[in-house]
Design a protein around this motif. Structure first.
Motif: not given
Length: 908
Positions: A291-307
């Motif tokens: 899940l990503d959010w790209n703003g003008e000066t800030t970008s945030l993310f949340a990532r999850a992986l299961y294997g």
């Protein structure tokens, strides 16, 4: 031992690599290149922040870097990411037979330039991964299927902002985000069917398949939000056949019986050989979300992986044994080879820009498991019979009994010769819980000689646990129908169980391709488990003995490792030259506890140990770019590698001969291991064209101190070994003891060349043809410091030759690749008898082809190991003459056959 590369040859190679000017510069390219090229990523000479996995990322990196795109990953027909990475320049993959991993036909670990995989740093989206195998710092790549990987970046000259424990380099695997796709919405379903031809030829389960689903969507008023999700599930069967000696080599000439250095003796022989058939059912499943959010000066993310990686495997074995000079014995053996591995990570972070300052920050929580549950071994024996087996070694990979007298051949191939005698078992596993966080800052200067200043701090804490609980007291024999059930303690010569012929199971069709001249039976797995698992951890006072705290805890360890790091680096630019000096400091605080027996075979206590050490790691990178398509690089850096916690405080294991009760092999940890340090020098030249073609050449030199290797030597009675020693066993002189040790100094140097080019200037369909390849030629030399190895040896896992060759055809609809991979001879471990362990060259030819139909439908076929080469071939000594006698592994020559795959995909 091969001689070192002549210095003149090395100097000439470096000179040619650094002075050659490719003819594929932009001004020389014919106008025909303006046509659409689908095989290679087009160049963007104006790119400053290139897309991950593209040629631009490699071109614009600060050090020697190799990238692999999703398209290149898909071209390798395998469900295993380690096998995929072995097609990159200077990389090789491997597995071993100590848990039967090589019998799956898949690799588990990856090396860079032949250095042991524990010398690499592994990250997922830039965050350190939890480890699942306590015996190594390497990350088992079993749980990471290529389906969920968007690109891979291998940094062979890491800069100070990367992990310092990276003598080989760093491997960063990146998962997709919604912003990796051209459209706002993307969805793809993929189905794959597969068949293993060796299993099919032997009448064993041979089929399986994989399903994967991907979804991506960008949304919001300015499409600033993105979500990507993928999941996959695969299950398939395969089989393998393996052969190995079952006793140590001795000289044929009795006058050489007391020779201690067998490399100087005449022809050698082993008096026993074992023949194994492995069957495996492999499951891989997992998924990842971003899940990503790209703003003008800030970008945030949340990532999850299961294997998850789950192997349900069995080994069935027949051994032909000469007992002295007048008797022979047939032995039977069954072994479960189950492995369950899981990894899960959650990553949170982002980046922000404030004027000239760019900040990158994030934290990660990860957990990794590796379990070997209900590991059961069973033995079958019967009465000995007069005679001797005659082993024909005309084919050194298959000792044949063809020359043995008929009476002994009838005895050894008769399924009624052996009866079920006893079982042993245990539960083993390890876990790593890892939390890390970092913050990095880059300040860009305008119109100054200093282009940027970068700094950062990071912290990592890891909690590891490992255990190995035997089912019975002192890991003793649990005899079928024996004292636990009110019966006698049956000897191996007169077992109380049913004969192999009467046990439930199935026969193998033409075992070993007809070279095994008798029936080969696979025992029903559940029947064997029922003879052991219900009785684990119970008292057997008249048989195995009463179960104690020492039995349960003897091979139990736990550890905590805290790592704190900080770095500072700057980038200076003088016209076309950029200079990036920097320094990194890493502080390691390690503590562990392990069980120590009181010596009464019943009680004990956990005791602790620990240490703290720091490493200062300076480095400098130079990049000279006379134009947009040419880069000359130089790098000098210091790096190190921490010893794995399982090598410091892990378990002690014994290999016991069933018949004699003799300890035939011991493996134990070494609490005195020190970190390995290295000084690294790299030079390279890289030439690109605007269609994505490239030619690169690199020369490198590494000087290591305190390198870690696995040694094997002989021992007498040793009260310090620890672990569970079965009652009635004997440790005498000549028993191989395997343990990790620090060597002295070592060095490795070599040349690496890579080429990729599509012939876009040719007419018609020829313009879609292309070639790619890479070659690594290197030499290593190491001083082990052992009295029985006074000279130099190779570095373990450092082959002198590695190469890949790829012939491809790519157009708008067809993508076809024929890829050949070769990894040369490797030293695995040192042996006190003069015959060190070597892994013979591994070769594989793979083919894949896909065709894109209208309406988003794609079909494809692929074949892995097209030439049906062996997947594992370990020898005693460099030559192919003697299969390795390795007490800790069941299989020196392993064949797994070809794998055929059919793919169907739908993109919408």
């Amino acid at each position: 031992m091969r001689k070192p590369l002549p210095h003149a040859l090395l100097s000439l190679s470096i000179t040619l690599a650094l002075c050659h000017v490719t003819t594929a510069h932009a001004d020389d390219i014919d106008a025909k290149v303006e046509k659409k090229v689908t095989a290679l990523s087009g160049m963007n000479v104006d790119a400053q922040v290139p897309a991950a996995g593209t040629v631009d990322e490699q071109r614009l990196s600060a050090g020697v870097t190799t990238v692999m795109s999703k398209q290149e990953i898909d071209a390798v027909p395998t469900a295993n990411i380690a096998d995929v990475l072995s097609h990159l320049p200077g990389l090789s993959s491997y597995s071993d037979m100590h848990l039967g991993q090589a019998a799956t036909g898949e690799s588990e670990y990856v090396t860079i330039r032949g250095l042991d995989s524990s010398y690499n740093a592994y990250t997922l989206n830039g965050f350190a991964l939890p480890e699942t195998d306590s015996s190594t710092r390497a990350i088992s790549l079993n749980m990471l299927a290529p389906f969920g990987i968007q690109s891979v970046k291998v940094s062979k000259t890491p800069t100070p902002d990367m992990p310092g424990d990276s003598i080989g380099g760093t491997i960063d695997m990146r998962t997709p985000t919604a912003f990796d796709f051209a459209g706002d919405t993307y969805a793809k379903s993929t189905v794959q069917g597969r068949m293993n031809d060796l299993a099919e030829h032997r009448g064993l389960p041979d089929k399986g398949g994989v399903f994967q689903q991907e979804l991506a969507h960008r949304f919001g008023a300015s499409k600033q939000f993105g979500i990507y999700a993928a999941g996959y599930y695969g299950k398939y069967d395969n089989a393998a056949e393996a052969v190995a000696p079952n006793s140590q080599y001795t000289p044929i000439d009795p006058r050489q019986a007391k020779t201690t250095d067998l490399s100087q003796a005449g022809p050698l022989q082993s008096s026993q050989y074992k023949y194994s058939v492995y069957t495996n059912r492999i499951k891989r499943y997992g998924g990842n979300v971003s899940l990503d959010w790209n703003g003008e000066t800030t970008s945030l993310f949340a990532r999850a992986l299961y294997g998850a990686y789950d192997v349900q495997g069995e080994q069935n074995q027949m051994s032909a044994r000469n007992q002295g000079t007048t008797q022979v014995l047939r032995g039977g053996y069954f072994n479960t080879r189950d492995i369950k591995e899981k990894t899960a990570t959650l990553q949170l972070g982002g980046s922000s820009t404030v004027d000239g300052l760019a900040l990158d920050y994030g934290t990660s929580y990860g957990v990794g498991f590796r379990n070997v549950p209900d590991h059961v071994e069973a033995s079958l024996y019967g009465a000995q019979t007069p005679g001797q087996f005659q082993f024909d070694l005309g084919n050194p990979t298959f000792p044949s009994l063809a020359g043995t007298p008929a009476a002994q051949r009838n005895y050894v191939y008769n399924l009624s010769t052996d009866s079920f005698w006893k079982t042993q078992g245990g539960d083993a596993g390890s876990k790593d819980t890892r939390i890390n966080a970092h913050i990095d800052g880059t300040y860009a200067f305008n119109d100054a000689a200093i282009e940027s200043l970068k700094f950062g701090v990071a912290a990592d804490t890891s909690k590891r646990n490992a255990y190995d609980h035997p089912f019975t007291h002192d890991d003793n024999n649990f005899v079928y129908g024996g004292p636990f059930f009110g019966g006698p303690n049956y000897p191996s010569s007169s077992p109380g169980g049913p004969s192999l012929a009467d046990l439930p199971g199935r026969l193998v069709t033409r075992p070993f391709g007809g070279r095994y001249a008798g029936p080969f039976k696979l025992i029903d797995r559940q029947w064997v488990l029922n003879q052991a698992v219900p009785y684990k951890y119970l008292d057997d006072p008249n048989g195995a003995g009463n179960y104690t705290a020492n039995d349960y805890n003897a091979n139990t360890t736990s550890s905590r490792e805290n790592i704190f790091a900080g770095y500072l680096m700057a980038t200076f630019r003088v016209q076309d030259l950029t200079v990036t000096p920097g320094v990194r400091y890493e502080l390691t605080d390690y503590s562990s506890t392990a069980w120590r027996s009181n010596g009464d075979d019943a009680t004990g206590a956990f005791v602790g140990q620990g240490r703290r050490y720091g490493e200062l790691l300076p480095g400098i990178n130079l990049n000279y770019r006379p134009d947009e398509l040419t880069v000359y690089r130089a790098s000098l850096r210091r790096s190190f590698s921490r010893p794995a916690f399982g090598l410091i405080s892990g378990q002690t294991t014994y290999s016991i001969d069933d018949i004699s009760g003799q300890v035939v092999g011991i493996s134990k940890p070494n609490p005195d291991l020190r970190p390995t340090t290295a000084d690294n020098l790299d030079l390279s030249a890289e030439f690109y064209d605007r269609t994505g073609g490239l030619l690169t050449a690199s020369a490198y030199y590494k000087r290591l101190s305190d390198f870690i290797y696995t040694s094997q030597s002989s021992t007498g009675n040793d009260s310090t070994l620890g672990g569970n020693v079965p009652t009635g066993t004997v440790v005498t002189g000549g028993v191989p003891v395997s343990m990790p040790e620090n060597g002295g100094d070592a060095k490795i140097y070599g040349v690496e060349v890579a080429l990729r080019k599509q012939f876009v200037t040719l007419p018609g369909i020829w313009s879609h043809l292309g070639v790619a390849g890479n070659l690594t030629v290197q030499h290593s030399s190491a001083q082990s410091g052992r009295e029985d190895h006074p000279g130099s040896t190779w570095l373990p896992r450092a082959p002198e030759r590695m190469y890949n060759a790829d012939l491809f055809y790519h157009d708008e609809r067809i993508h076809a690749d024929l890829i050949y991979n070769y990894t040369g001879l490797q030293l695995i471990g040192l042996n006190g008898n003069g015959l060190d362990y070597y892994l013979q060259p591994m070769k594989t030819l793979d083919f894949s082809a896909t065709y894109d139909l209208p309406h988003g439908i794609g079909v494809g076929i692929s074949v892995k190991n097209l030439l049906d080469h062996a997947t594992f071939h370990e020898t005693s000594g460099k030559s192919r003459r003697y299969l390795a006698y390795d007490p800790g592994a069941d299989g020196a020559y392993v064949e797994t056959g070809r794998v055929y795959m059919v793919n169907l995909s739908y993109t919408f």
